[in-house]
Structure formats: structure tokens, C-alpha cells
Design a protein around this motif. Sequence first.
Motif, short mmCIF file in Angstrom:
data_model
loop_
_atom_site.label_atom_id
_atom_site.label_comp_id
_atom_site.label_asym_id
_atom_site.label_seq_id
_atom_site.Cartn_x
_atom_site.Cartn_y
_atom_site.Cartn_z
N GLU A 1 0.83 -1.22 0.00
CA GLU A 1 0.00 0.00 0.00
C GLU A 1 0.86 1.26 0.00
O GLU A 1 0.51 2.26 -0.61
CB GLU A 1 -0.93 -0.01 1.23
N SER B 1 -8.93 12.29 5.38
CA SER B 1 -9.81 11.38 4.65
C SER B 1 -8.99 10.44 3.76
O SER B 1 -9.28 9.24 3.66
CB SER B 1 -10.82 12.16 3.82
N GLU B 2 -7.95 10.97 3.14
CA GLU B 2 -7.07 10.16 2.28
C GLU B 2 -6.32 9.11 3.12
O GLU B 2 -6.17 7.95 2.74
CB GLU B 2 -6.09 11.12 1.58
N ARG B 3 -5.87 9.54 4.29
CA ARG B 3 -5.15 8.60 5.16
C ARG B 3 -6.06 7.45 5.56
O ARG B 3 -5.66 6.29 5.55
CB ARG B 3 -4.66 9.32 6.43
N LYS B 4 -7.30 7.78 5.90
CA LYS B 4 -8.23 6.73 6.34
C LYS B 4 -8.60 5.82 5.18
O LYS B 4 -8.70 4.59 5.34
CB LYS B 4 -9.48 7.35 6.96
N ARG B 5 -8.80 6.40 4.00
CA ARG B 5 -9.15 5.59 2.83
C ARG B 5 -8.03 4.57 2.56
O ARG B 5 -8.28 3.39 2.37
CB ARG B 5 -9.36 6.50 1.61
N ARG B 6 -6.80 5.02 2.62
CA ARG B 6 -5.69 4.11 2.33
C ARG B 6 -5.47 3.10 3.46
O ARG B 6 -5.10 1.95 3.24
CB ARG B 6 -4.43 4.91 2.03
N LEU C 1 -7.85 1.88 5.22
CA LEU C 1 -8.91 0.87 5.03
C LEU C 1 -8.56 -0.08 3.89
O LEU C 1 -8.85 -1.28 3.96
CB LEU C 1 -10.26 1.55 4.80
N ASP C 2 -7.93 0.43 2.82
CA ASP C 2 -7.48 -0.44 1.72
C ASP C 2 -6.47 -1.46 2.24
O ASP C 2 -6.55 -2.66 1.95
CB ASP C 2 -6.78 0.38 0.63
N ARG D 1 -8.17 -3.98 4.42
CA ARG D 1 -9.00 -4.94 3.68
C ARG D 1 -8.14 -6.08 3.12
O ARG D 1 -8.48 -7.25 3.24
CB ARG D 1 -9.74 -4.21 2.55
N THR E 1 -15.55 6.84 9.09
CA THR E 1 -15.97 7.68 7.96
C THR E 1 -14.76 8.31 7.30
O THR E 1 -13.83 8.73 7.96
CB THR E 1 -16.90 8.80 8.47
N THR E 2 -14.79 8.32 5.96
CA THR E 2 -13.64 8.91 5.25
C THR E 2 -14.05 10.20 4.53
O THR E 2 -15.21 10.49 4.38
CB THR E 2 -13.06 7.93 4.20
#
Length: 308
Positions: free
Chosen positions: A23, A239-244, A246-247, A250, A307-308
Motif C-alpha cells: 500500500e 480522509s485520504e489517510r483513512k481511505r488508504r 482501510l485499503d 481490507r 468515515t472517510t
Amino acid sequence: MKFFFAPVQGHTDAAYRHFHAKEYASTGVVYTTPFIRLEKGEIRKKDLRDALSPLNVGHDVVPQVIFRNAEELDALVELLYAEGVRRIDINMGCPFPLQTARGRGAATVGNPACASAVRDIVESRQDITFSVKMRLGFREEEWEPLLSVLNTVRLDHLCVHPRTASDQYSGQLHMQAFDAIYARSENPVVYNGDILLPSDALAIMTRYPDLHGIMVGRGALGRPSLLEEIATGKELEASERKRRMLDFHRELLEYYRSSLIGGDHQVLSKISPFWEYAEPEIGRKAWKELKKASTMAKYQTALAMITT
Ligand SMILES: Cc1cc2nc3c(=O)[nH]c(=O)nc-3n(C[C@H](O)[C@H](O)[C@H](O)COP(=O)(O)O)c2cc1C
């Protein structure tokens, strides 16, 4: 400047390191395995599987050994060498009472025989690249004679967490001791301790311009993009940090689900520590629910609260 992901037992296993490197690939981070130790003269099977895992391919992974005397250190190095390992990190800092009571980890700092054991192995095995990860000892001054010995050999680097064994992992860092080690070490020095934000790393890099590198443990577990942000000098939006994150999570979860045979209970016990240090990133509510989720369904509901 080099960037290191600190070894953290129970968190940074081969799968964690693999999917983190995938990642956050741009960072060129060096990973160290959690410590490997001897049990009845053999390397524990679980430790060896982790150190030699196919998941280690494609990024830098350095196996770490923990020892209490020359015999243990020599045996660990021989066993790893026979498996093809050519870079070894030596643990002289673990404060866990189970290890220090047996003379390992932080207990080796003030033990002249352990200092000699390290010197002898580094001198005699020039075909292996060694580094040392240390803390200050049981008391603050214990590192001084050890540093004099380490100064006589060539290490890849000396990583210092400026705390004593009784400090464990909290309380004031002993920065004066770090100043002295930084000034007196003949080996390249890596700083480790309490870096939680890009600005913490910047402050350290500014204060110690000749530093070889920075190692981050809990800060990077709670905010896995942290080393990338430090290396690139570009802080990411929350938000970007959380999105990545979560990737990354996953992929790790999918891997545990497909590889563990013990069902959801086993998967949950492997994946839950992922969030242990992430409360500031994901918020208290989701963090608490993730921590207490006892079934996969509850875990998934808690995940959806991020939440992102
Ligand atoms: C639960 C836990 C397990 C750890 N396991 C190891 C280990 O196996 N080997 C090691 O050298 N350090 C270990 N450490 C220490 C970390 O690598 C690091 O030195 C320490 O957490 C301080 O850095 P930080 O403030 O960036 O987290 C561990 C720390 C924690 C909290």
C-alpha cells in the motif's frame, strides 16, 4: 535519511509488513522482524516461518535476534545464516520482564560479556551485515561502556530508543543521553521513539542533521501512511489517510481469512490489533466498537463506522 518500521510483536508479522509495503510502496521502508529467539537450542518454528516467509519478497526485511550470551547469539546467527540470511539486527533493548529476567533484551546493555559477544560476532562474520537496536539499559548510564565496545566494530547502524527498561514505552525520553550517543557513536545512528506525527520526525531530523535514519513503531501502526508522509515531506488529508488505511486493512483481513484455518475467532484475534494505536485516526467510537467486536458481523458493523 533512511526510514525504518519498528518491530512490534503481535503486530508487524510478515503479512502486515507485506501489505503495508504494497500500500505504501513508494517509501522504501526497511522492516525488522519482531525478535527471534532460541527455545531448546532451536529457533522457534513460528519465528523462522515469519523471517523466511515468501511474503517478505519485494521489500527490505531484516530478521532480529534476541540473546543472553555468546552461545545464544552465535547459534542464532549460524541458524539464520544456514537459511540464507545475510542481514541481522541484534536486540539489546526489549524491556519485557520475561526477557530481561532471563538476561535478554535491555539486560544485555549493562552486561560486558554481551557487549563482547556482539563485538566478536560482528568481527568474525564479515559476510553478514549487522545492526543493533538498543535502549539505555536498566539505568540511564549503562549504555556508555556498551557504546565504547560497539564503536570498535562496523555496524550498518545503531538504533537507539532513549528510554531505560523501567520506563517501558512511556514517560519522558532521555534526550540528553541520545545527544551523547549521537555525538559519540562511530556507527551511523537511527533515532526511535514517540514519533506520532510528520512534525515530530521533522523536529528530530532538524535537531540531528547527521542522523542515518528514523524508526517508527506505534506511530506508524496508528497511522500507517506516516513513514510515507515523512519520506515525501507531504502530509496527507485525514480522509485520504483513512481511505488508504482501510485499503491496507481490507487486504490484510482478506489474507488472514484465506490463510487461517481457525475460523472467524482466529481471524479476529489476528486483525483486531491492527486498530490498537489508531484511536486518534479513526475516532473513539469506531475504535471502541472495533476493540470489543466479538463476531465478524459486529466487526464489520464497527468498520463501517469509520468515515472517510
Ligand atoms: C507490544 C510491543 C512489542 C514490541 N516488540 C519488539 C520486538 O520484537 N523487537 C524490538 O526490537 N522492539 C520491539 N518493540 C519496541 C519497538 O520496536 C519500538 O522500539 C518502541 O515501540 C518505541 O518506538 P515507538 O515510540 O515509535 O513505538 C515492541 C514494542 C511494543 C509496544
